[in-house]
Design a protein around this motif. Sequence first.
Motif, PDB file in Angstrom:
ATOM      1  N   THR A   7     -24.141  14.595  23.588  1.00  0.00           N
ATOM      2  CA  THR A   7     -22.799  14.176  23.983  1.00  0.00           C
ATOM      3  C   THR A   7     -22.917  13.224  25.163  1.00  0.00           C
ATOM      4  OG1 THR A   7     -22.562  16.057  25.500  1.00  0.00           O
ATOM      5  CG2 THR A   7     -21.765  16.353  23.235  1.00  0.00           C
ATOM      6  N   ILE A   8     -21.883  12.423  25.367  1.00  0.00           N
ATOM      7  CA  ILE A   8     -21.845  11.505  26.504  1.00  0.00           C
ATOM      8  C   ILE A   8     -20.545  11.732  27.252  1.00  0.00           C
ATOM      9  CG2 ILE A   8     -21.691   9.085  27.221  1.00  0.00           C
ATOM     10  CD1 ILE A   8     -23.447   8.393  24.830  1.00  0.00           C
ATOM     11  N   ARG A  70     -26.060  14.364  27.310  1.00  0.00           N
ATOM     12  CA  ARG A  70     -26.564  15.740  27.338  1.00  0.00           C
ATOM     13  C   ARG A  70     -27.066  16.136  25.958  1.00  0.00           C
ATOM     14  NH1 ARG A  70     -23.916  18.180  32.069  1.00  0.00           N
ATOM     15  NH2 ARG A  70     -22.145  16.856  32.684  1.00  0.00           N
ATOM     16  N   ALA A  71     -28.207  16.788  25.942  1.00  0.00           N
ATOM     17  CA  ALA A  71     -28.767  17.353  24.708  1.00  0.00           C
ATOM     18  C   ALA A  71     -29.276  18.750  25.038  1.00  0.00           C
ATOM     19  CB  ALA A  71     -29.896  16.482  24.171  1.00  0.00           C
ATOM     20  N   GLY A  72     -28.867  19.717  24.241  1.00  0.00           N
ATOM     21  CA  GLY A  72     -29.281  21.089  24.513  1.00  0.00           C
ATOM     22  C   GLY A  72     -28.835  21.588  25.869  1.00  0.00           C
ATOM     23  N   PRO A 100     -38.300   9.888  28.351  1.00  0.00           N
ATOM     24  CA  PRO A 100     -39.207   9.477  27.264  1.00  0.00           C
ATOM     25  C   PRO A 100     -39.202  10.417  26.071  1.00  0.00           C
ATOM     26  CG  PRO A 100     -40.270   9.173  29.389  1.00  0.00           C
ATOM     27  CD  PRO A 100     -38.963   9.867  29.666  1.00  0.00           C
ATOM     28  N   GLU A 101     -39.130  11.713  26.314  1.00  0.00           N
ATOM     29  CA  GLU A 101     -39.200  12.672  25.208  1.00  0.00           C
ATOM     30  C   GLU A 101     -37.907  12.744  24.395  1.00  0.00           C
ATOM     31  OE1 GLU A 101     -38.443  15.157  29.015  1.00  0.00           O
ATOM     32  OE2 GLU A 101     -39.433  13.284  28.433  1.00  0.00           O
ATOM     33  N   HIS A 102     -36.865  12.060  24.852  1.00  0.00           N
ATOM     34  CA  HIS A 102     -35.592  12.072  24.122  1.00  0.00           C
ATOM     35  C   HIS A 102     -35.224  10.697  23.560  1.00  0.00           C
ATOM     36  CE1 HIS A 102     -34.267  16.204  25.007  1.00  0.00           C
ATOM     37  NE2 HIS A 102     -34.934  16.051  26.144  1.00  0.00           N
ATOM     38  N   ARG A 103     -36.188   9.794  23.529  1.00  0.00           N
ATOM     39  CA  ARG A 103     -35.925   8.476  22.985  1.00  0.00           C
ATOM     40  C   ARG A 103     -36.028   8.477  21.457  1.00  0.00           C
ATOM     41  NH1 ARG A 103     -39.376   5.333  27.757  1.00  0.00           N
ATOM     42  NH2 ARG A 103     -37.915   5.914  29.426  1.00  0.00           N
TER      43      ARG A 103
END
Length: 361
Positions: A7-8, A70-72, A100-103
């Motif tokens: 979400t943003i 936001r993620a998780g 980096p891990e969410h790109r």
Amino acid sequence: MGTTAFTIDELTIPSENSGPGWDDFAAAIEVRNRVEAHAYGTVVLNQTAEELWPAWLTPEHSPRRLFVARAGGQIVGRGVYETLADAESEFAWLTVGVLPEHRTHGIGTALTARLDALADAAGRSIRIVYAMSPEGPGPRLASPTGFGSVPTGNAEVRFLLRHGYTLEQVERGSALALPVDPRLLDRHLNEAKARAGGDYVVLTWTGRTPERWLDDLARLYTRMSTDAPSAGLEEPEDVWTVERLRSEQDAAAGGPRATLVAAALHRPSGRLAGFTELSVPGHPRRAVEQEDTLVLSEHRGHRLGMLLKAANLRQLVLTHPEQTMVTTFNAEENRYMLNVNEALGFVPLGYEGAWRRVSAA
């Protein structure tokens, strides 16, 4: 491309340090720090939420808005939308960063779309993005200035080209290890003083600008927005008034950083001809930031740039001997200032591209 739910939303800037909303603001700053550390391979550019917070407290002079992805339940990306207080200005500055891990999940694209929608609604058709570009293999995209380039295979380069941006300039980040050899500093200071002659004298202060120099410093800040090399970015005039200067210095006084200023007084006119600023963190493991440096065009040719920088470095060594590094950014075509920095011992730290897009909206 992978998929993930996110979400943003827009953050309300906390009105007090550690007050409501502080945890989210601090998490957004942590994203900023991790993204920069990943790009530059060092944490020396990191700043704390407490250090960056004052810059958000004067929206009437420096309008900016902060969005997070936001993620998780965690903040994994951020977007910053900046404009001028002038409602007629066509310019907006956009910054997007994703951990980096969410790109490759569409988060950067979604944040960019949100910022673009704001700019479209406000009629800010000219968008400028400064994006860090780590070194990479393969072909390179050259700056139209003829100085500097970025790897075309980099993800941020491909992203910006895909979104219609044009590379206009390359900026160099540089670092100076402290302490500077005092003999080197004295030599450069004395040579610059001799070249400047008796018409110029250096003034130094810490923190708020003395009342006598408020008008002159506001004029220098305004000229900084137009006199610094901006290549095809064609960045607009950003007008500073004494009211704005006081307001932003009041806000900065609430943070943990100290500002050291060296200014060149032109004796015959009684006006300031140039200035330079250092922003000093509260902890020696983080770098001192070399901020604005400007010599008015009508006073160039007297080695005032070296005079000011050497004088302010001496002030830094005397007042904050615990500090271990200074960082700065300069346009690659700004050879005069790069010559000054290199002579003082600055070495390249990394590079970023300055990109421009004109929206059909």
